[in-house]
Design a protein around this motif. Structure first.
Motif, short mmCIF file in Angstrom:
data_model
loop_
_atom_site.label_atom_id
_atom_site.label_comp_id
_atom_site.label_asym_id
_atom_site.label_seq_id
_atom_site.Cartn_x
_atom_site.Cartn_y
_atom_site.Cartn_z
N SER A 185 -17.59 -34.43 43.46
CA SER A 185 -17.44 -33.03 43.02
C SER A 185 -17.75 -32.07 44.17
CB SER A 185 -18.37 -32.75 41.84
OG SER A 185 -17.97 -33.45 40.68
N ALA A 186 -18.85 -32.33 44.87
CA ALA A 186 -19.21 -31.46 46.00
C ALA A 186 -18.16 -31.52 47.09
CB ALA A 186 -20.58 -31.87 46.55
N GLY A 187 -17.64 -32.72 47.37
CA GLY A 187 -16.62 -32.85 48.39
C GLY A 187 -15.34 -32.13 48.01
N ALA A 188 -14.95 -32.21 46.74
CA ALA A 188 -13.74 -31.53 46.27
C ALA A 188 -13.88 -30.02 46.38
CB ALA A 188 -13.45 -31.93 44.83
N LYS A 196 -7.58 -26.79 51.22
CA LYS A 196 -6.90 -28.08 51.26
C LYS A 196 -6.21 -28.36 49.93
CE LYS A 196 -8.65 -29.04 55.35
NZ LYS A 196 -7.83 -29.12 56.57
N SER A 197 -5.22 -29.26 49.97
CA SER A 197 -4.48 -29.63 48.77
C SER A 197 -4.51 -31.14 48.57
CB SER A 197 -3.04 -29.15 48.85
OG SER A 197 -2.38 -29.76 49.96
N ALA A 198 -4.17 -31.60 47.37
CA ALA A 198 -4.20 -33.02 47.08
C ALA A 198 -3.21 -33.35 45.98
CB ALA A 198 -5.61 -33.46 46.66
N LEU A 248 -8.82 -28.85 40.64
CA LEU A 248 -9.17 -27.47 40.99
C LEU A 248 -7.93 -26.66 41.35
CD1 LEU A 248 -12.36 -28.11 43.18
CD2 LEU A 248 -12.30 -27.05 40.92
N GLN A 249 -7.00 -27.28 42.06
CA GLN A 249 -5.75 -26.61 42.40
C GLN A 249 -4.99 -26.21 41.15
OE1 GLN A 249 -4.70 -29.74 45.92
NE2 GLN A 249 -2.99 -28.80 44.85
#
Length: 258
Positions: A185-188, A196-198, A248-249
Protein backbone atom coordinates in the motif's frame (compact mmCIF):
# COMPACT_ATOMS: atom_id res chain seq x y z
CA UNK A 1 33.05 -4.92 29.61
CA UNK A 2 32.71 -1.39 30.95
CA UNK A 3 29.39 -0.42 32.50
CA UNK A 4 29.87 3.22 31.50
CA UNK A 5 27.29 4.36 28.96
CA UNK A 6 28.50 5.24 25.49
CA UNK A 7 27.84 8.85 24.36
CA UNK A 8 25.30 7.64 21.85
CA UNK A 9 21.58 8.11 21.15
CA UNK A 10 19.50 5.22 19.81
CA UNK A 11 16.46 6.15 17.70
CA UNK A 12 13.59 3.65 17.35
CA UNK A 13 10.10 4.00 15.86
CA UNK A 14 7.30 1.73 17.07
CA UNK A 15 3.71 0.66 16.52
CA UNK A 16 2.32 -2.21 18.62
CA UNK A 17 5.72 -3.80 19.29
CA UNK A 18 5.21 -5.15 22.82
CA UNK A 19 6.33 -8.64 21.78
CA UNK A 20 9.74 -7.55 20.45
CA UNK A 21 10.65 -4.17 21.92
CA UNK A 22 12.03 -5.36 25.27
CA UNK A 23 14.76 -7.49 23.65
CA UNK A 24 15.69 -4.64 21.34
CA UNK A 25 15.99 -2.17 24.22
CA UNK A 26 17.95 -4.64 26.35
CA UNK A 27 20.49 -4.96 23.52
CA UNK A 28 21.19 -1.21 23.56
CA UNK A 29 21.44 -0.75 27.32
CA UNK A 30 25.01 0.47 26.71
CA UNK A 31 23.75 3.70 25.07
CA UNK A 32 23.40 6.91 27.08
CA UNK A 33 20.03 7.72 25.50
CA UNK A 34 17.23 5.84 23.78
CA UNK A 35 14.51 7.78 21.96
CA UNK A 36 11.31 6.02 20.96
CA UNK A 37 8.77 7.66 18.64
CA UNK A 38 5.54 5.71 18.85
CA UNK A 39 2.58 5.85 16.45
CA UNK A 40 -0.39 5.44 18.80
CA UNK A 41 0.26 1.86 19.88
CA UNK A 42 -2.73 0.09 21.42
CA UNK A 43 -0.65 -2.43 23.39
CA UNK A 44 2.06 -2.06 26.08
CA UNK A 45 4.74 -0.69 23.72
CA UNK A 46 4.96 2.76 25.32
CA UNK A 47 4.89 1.33 28.84
CA UNK A 48 7.72 -1.10 28.03
CA UNK A 49 9.81 1.68 26.47
CA UNK A 50 9.46 3.81 29.60
CA UNK A 51 10.28 0.85 31.85
CA UNK A 52 13.63 0.64 30.04
CA UNK A 53 14.26 4.35 30.57
CA UNK A 54 13.60 5.45 26.99
CA UNK A 55 12.45 8.96 26.16
CA UNK A 56 9.07 8.43 24.49
CA UNK A 57 7.29 10.71 22.02
CA UNK A 58 3.92 9.89 20.47
CA UNK A 59 3.47 11.13 16.90
CA UNK A 60 0.96 10.34 14.13
CA UNK A 61 2.30 8.13 11.38
CA UNK A 62 4.06 10.02 8.55
CA UNK A 63 5.75 7.20 6.66
CA UNK A 64 8.95 5.36 7.57
CA UNK A 65 11.42 8.01 6.43
CA UNK A 66 9.81 11.01 8.09
CA UNK A 67 8.95 9.04 11.23
CA UNK A 68 12.56 7.95 11.71
CA UNK A 69 13.79 11.50 11.12
CA UNK A 70 11.43 12.68 13.87
CA UNK A 71 13.18 10.27 16.24
CA UNK A 72 16.63 11.38 15.05
CA UNK A 73 15.74 15.05 15.55
CA UNK A 74 14.90 14.34 19.19
CA UNK A 75 18.28 12.72 19.93
CA UNK A 76 20.67 14.86 21.99
CA UNK A 77 24.01 13.11 21.32
CA UNK A 78 26.30 13.75 18.35
CA UNK A 79 26.26 10.07 17.37
CA UNK A 80 22.99 8.27 16.59
CA UNK A 81 22.18 4.60 16.01
CA UNK A 82 18.88 3.92 14.22
CA UNK A 83 17.25 0.57 14.96
CA UNK A 84 13.95 -1.16 14.25
CA UNK A 85 12.13 -2.91 17.07
CA UNK A 86 12.85 -6.29 15.48
CA UNK A 87 16.61 -5.72 15.44
CA UNK A 88 19.25 -6.48 18.09
CA UNK A 89 22.81 -5.27 18.75
CA UNK A 90 25.11 -8.13 19.74
CA UNK A 91 27.75 -7.70 22.50
CA UNK A 92 30.42 -7.92 19.78
CA UNK A 93 28.79 -5.12 17.80
CA UNK A 94 28.58 -3.06 21.00
CA UNK A 95 32.36 -3.32 21.42
CA UNK A 96 32.92 -2.26 17.82
CA UNK A 97 30.56 0.70 18.20
CA UNK A 98 32.54 1.83 21.23
CA UNK A 99 35.78 1.63 19.23
CA UNK A 100 34.28 3.75 16.45
CA UNK A 101 33.02 6.42 18.83
CA UNK A 102 36.46 6.62 20.39
CA UNK A 103 38.60 6.70 17.27
CA UNK A 104 36.49 6.44 14.14
CA UNK A 105 37.52 8.26 10.95
CA UNK A 106 34.19 8.27 9.10
CA UNK A 107 30.96 10.22 9.67
CA UNK A 108 28.78 7.11 9.29
CA UNK A 109 29.11 3.32 9.40
CA UNK A 110 27.29 0.41 7.84
CA UNK A 111 26.61 -2.93 9.51
CA UNK A 112 26.20 -6.28 7.83
CA UNK A 113 22.78 -7.59 8.86
CA UNK A 114 21.82 -11.18 9.66
CA UNK A 115 18.20 -11.62 8.61
CA UNK A 116 16.24 -14.43 10.25
CA UNK A 117 13.03 -15.45 8.49
CA UNK A 118 10.81 -18.19 9.93
CA UNK A 119 13.74 -19.12 12.15
CA UNK A 120 16.31 -19.51 9.35
CA UNK A 121 19.24 -17.19 8.74
CA UNK A 122 18.86 -16.20 5.07
CA UNK A 123 22.27 -16.17 3.37
CA UNK A 124 21.35 -15.75 -0.30
CA UNK A 125 19.29 -13.59 -2.69
CA UNK A 126 20.96 -10.47 -1.31
CA UNK A 127 19.95 -11.15 2.31
CA UNK A 128 23.57 -11.48 3.44
CA UNK A 129 25.53 -9.39 4.17
CA UNK A 130 22.66 -6.91 3.47
CA UNK A 131 24.67 -3.86 4.57
CA UNK A 132 22.70 -1.00 6.15
CA UNK A 133 24.00 2.39 7.29
CA UNK A 134 22.71 2.89 10.83
CA UNK A 135 25.44 4.56 12.90
CA UNK A 136 26.23 8.18 12.03
CA UNK A 137 27.00 11.67 13.22
CA UNK A 138 23.73 13.53 13.56
CA UNK A 139 25.05 16.58 11.70
CA UNK A 140 26.24 14.51 8.72
CA UNK A 141 23.21 12.43 7.71
CA UNK A 142 19.47 12.66 7.23
CA UNK A 143 16.81 10.04 6.60
CA UNK A 144 15.19 10.13 3.19
CA UNK A 145 11.51 11.09 3.19
CA UNK A 146 10.36 7.96 1.37
CA UNK A 147 7.24 6.36 2.83
CA UNK A 148 8.82 2.90 2.47
CA UNK A 149 12.34 1.53 1.79
CA UNK A 150 13.83 4.63 3.41
CA UNK A 151 17.60 5.09 3.77
CA UNK A 152 20.13 7.49 5.23
CA UNK A 153 21.55 10.24 3.03
CA UNK A 154 25.10 10.72 4.30
CA UNK A 155 27.40 13.68 3.65
CA UNK A 156 30.89 12.32 4.14
CA UNK A 157 32.84 9.04 4.21
CA UNK A 158 31.02 5.86 5.25
CA UNK A 159 32.99 3.10 6.97
CA UNK A 160 32.15 -0.59 7.25
CA UNK A 161 31.79 -2.42 10.56
CA UNK A 162 32.48 -6.14 10.85
CA UNK A 163 29.98 -7.23 13.48
CA UNK A 164 26.38 -7.63 12.30
CA UNK A 165 23.04 -6.38 13.47
CA UNK A 166 20.61 -9.21 14.13
CA UNK A 167 17.23 -8.84 12.38
CA UNK A 168 14.25 -11.06 13.19
CA UNK A 169 12.21 -10.34 10.07
CA UNK A 170 8.93 -11.82 11.23
CA UNK A 171 7.09 -13.39 14.14
CA UNK A 172 5.31 -15.78 11.77
CA UNK A 173 3.66 -15.96 8.39
CA UNK A 174 0.65 -13.98 9.57
CA UNK A 175 2.94 -11.02 10.21
CA UNK A 176 4.58 -11.56 6.82
CA UNK A 177 1.19 -11.21 5.12
CA UNK A 178 0.46 -8.11 7.19
CA UNK A 179 3.77 -6.58 6.09
CA UNK A 180 3.02 -7.39 2.44
CA UNK A 181 -0.27 -5.53 2.75
CA UNK A 182 1.28 -2.54 4.51
CA UNK A 183 4.37 -2.22 2.30
CA UNK A 184 2.47 -2.72 -0.96
CA UNK A 185 0.00 0.00 0.00
CA UNK A 186 2.77 2.43 0.92
CA UNK A 187 4.68 1.60 -2.25
CA UNK A 188 1.59 2.10 -4.43
CA UNK A 189 0.87 5.47 -2.86
CA UNK A 190 4.46 6.57 -3.41
CA UNK A 191 4.36 5.58 -7.09
CA UNK A 192 0.95 7.23 -7.51
CA UNK A 193 2.31 10.49 -6.10
CA UNK A 194 5.11 10.27 -8.70
CA UNK A 195 2.56 9.97 -11.52
CA UNK A 196 3.41 6.35 -12.31
CA UNK A 197 0.90 4.02 -13.98
CA UNK A 198 0.23 0.28 -13.84
CA UNK A 199 -1.80 -2.52 -15.38
CA UNK A 200 -2.53 -6.10 -14.40
CA UNK A 201 0.02 -7.31 -16.94
CA UNK A 202 2.66 -4.91 -15.63
CA UNK A 203 1.95 -6.04 -12.06
CA UNK A 204 2.32 -9.69 -13.04
CA UNK A 205 5.50 -9.21 -15.07
CA UNK A 206 7.24 -7.16 -12.38
CA UNK A 207 6.25 -9.64 -9.69
CA UNK A 208 7.42 -12.59 -11.80
CA UNK A 209 10.79 -10.90 -12.38
CA UNK A 210 11.13 -10.25 -8.66
CA UNK A 211 10.60 -13.96 -7.95
CA UNK A 212 12.92 -15.12 -10.73
CA UNK A 213 15.65 -12.64 -9.81
CA UNK A 214 15.68 -13.46 -6.10
CA UNK A 215 14.89 -17.16 -6.03
CA UNK A 216 16.76 -18.34 -9.12
CA UNK A 217 19.36 -15.82 -10.30
CA UNK A 218 20.51 -14.76 -6.81
CA UNK A 219 20.31 -18.21 -5.26
CA UNK A 220 17.32 -17.85 -2.94
CA UNK A 221 16.60 -21.56 -3.52
CA UNK A 222 19.71 -22.33 -1.45
CA UNK A 223 17.84 -21.14 1.63
CA UNK A 224 15.47 -24.07 1.10
CA UNK A 225 11.83 -23.76 2.16
CA UNK A 226 12.25 -20.40 3.85
CA UNK A 227 13.95 -19.06 0.73
CA UNK A 228 10.95 -20.10 -1.35
CA UNK A 229 8.48 -18.53 1.08
CA UNK A 230 10.46 -15.29 1.08
CA UNK A 231 10.52 -15.26 -2.73
CA UNK A 232 6.76 -15.78 -2.82
CA UNK A 233 6.23 -12.94 -0.32
CA UNK A 234 8.39 -10.68 -2.51
CA UNK A 235 6.28 -11.72 -5.53
CA UNK A 236 3.09 -10.84 -3.64
CA UNK A 237 4.48 -7.52 -2.42
CA UNK A 238 5.44 -6.40 -5.93
CA UNK A 239 2.24 -7.69 -7.54
CA UNK A 240 -0.06 -5.99 -5.06
CA UNK A 241 1.96 -2.78 -5.11
CA UNK A 242 1.26 -2.38 -8.82
CA UNK A 243 -2.28 -3.76 -8.56
CA UNK A 244 -3.03 -1.17 -5.87
CA UNK A 245 -1.43 1.52 -8.03
CA UNK A 246 -3.85 0.49 -10.81
CA UNK A 247 -6.71 0.74 -8.32
CA UNK A 248 -5.63 4.26 -7.32
CA UNK A 249 -5.49 5.25 -10.99
CA UNK A 250 -8.97 3.93 -11.68
CA UNK A 251 -10.36 5.72 -8.63
CA UNK A 252 -8.78 8.97 -9.81
CA UNK A 253 -10.28 8.54 -13.28
CA UNK A 254 -13.66 7.84 -11.74
CA UNK A 255 -13.44 10.93 -9.54
CA UNK A 256 -12.43 13.04 -12.55
CA UNK A 257 -15.48 11.90 -14.54
CA UNK A 258 -17.94 12.39 -11.71
Amino acid sequence: MSTEKLPLSVAIITKDEEDRLAECLASVAFAAEVVVVDSDSTDRTVEIAREFGAVVHVEPWQGFGRQKQLAIDRCRHDWVLVLDADERVSPEAQVEIGEVLAAGSSVAYSFPRKNYFCGRWLKHAGWWPDRVVRLFRKDSARMSERAVHESLEVHGPVGELRQPLIHYANKGLAQTLSKVNHYSSAGAEELFAQGKSASVVKALLRAAWSFLHGYVLRGGFLDRGEGFIMAVSDFMNVFFKYAKLRELQRQKEKDTLS
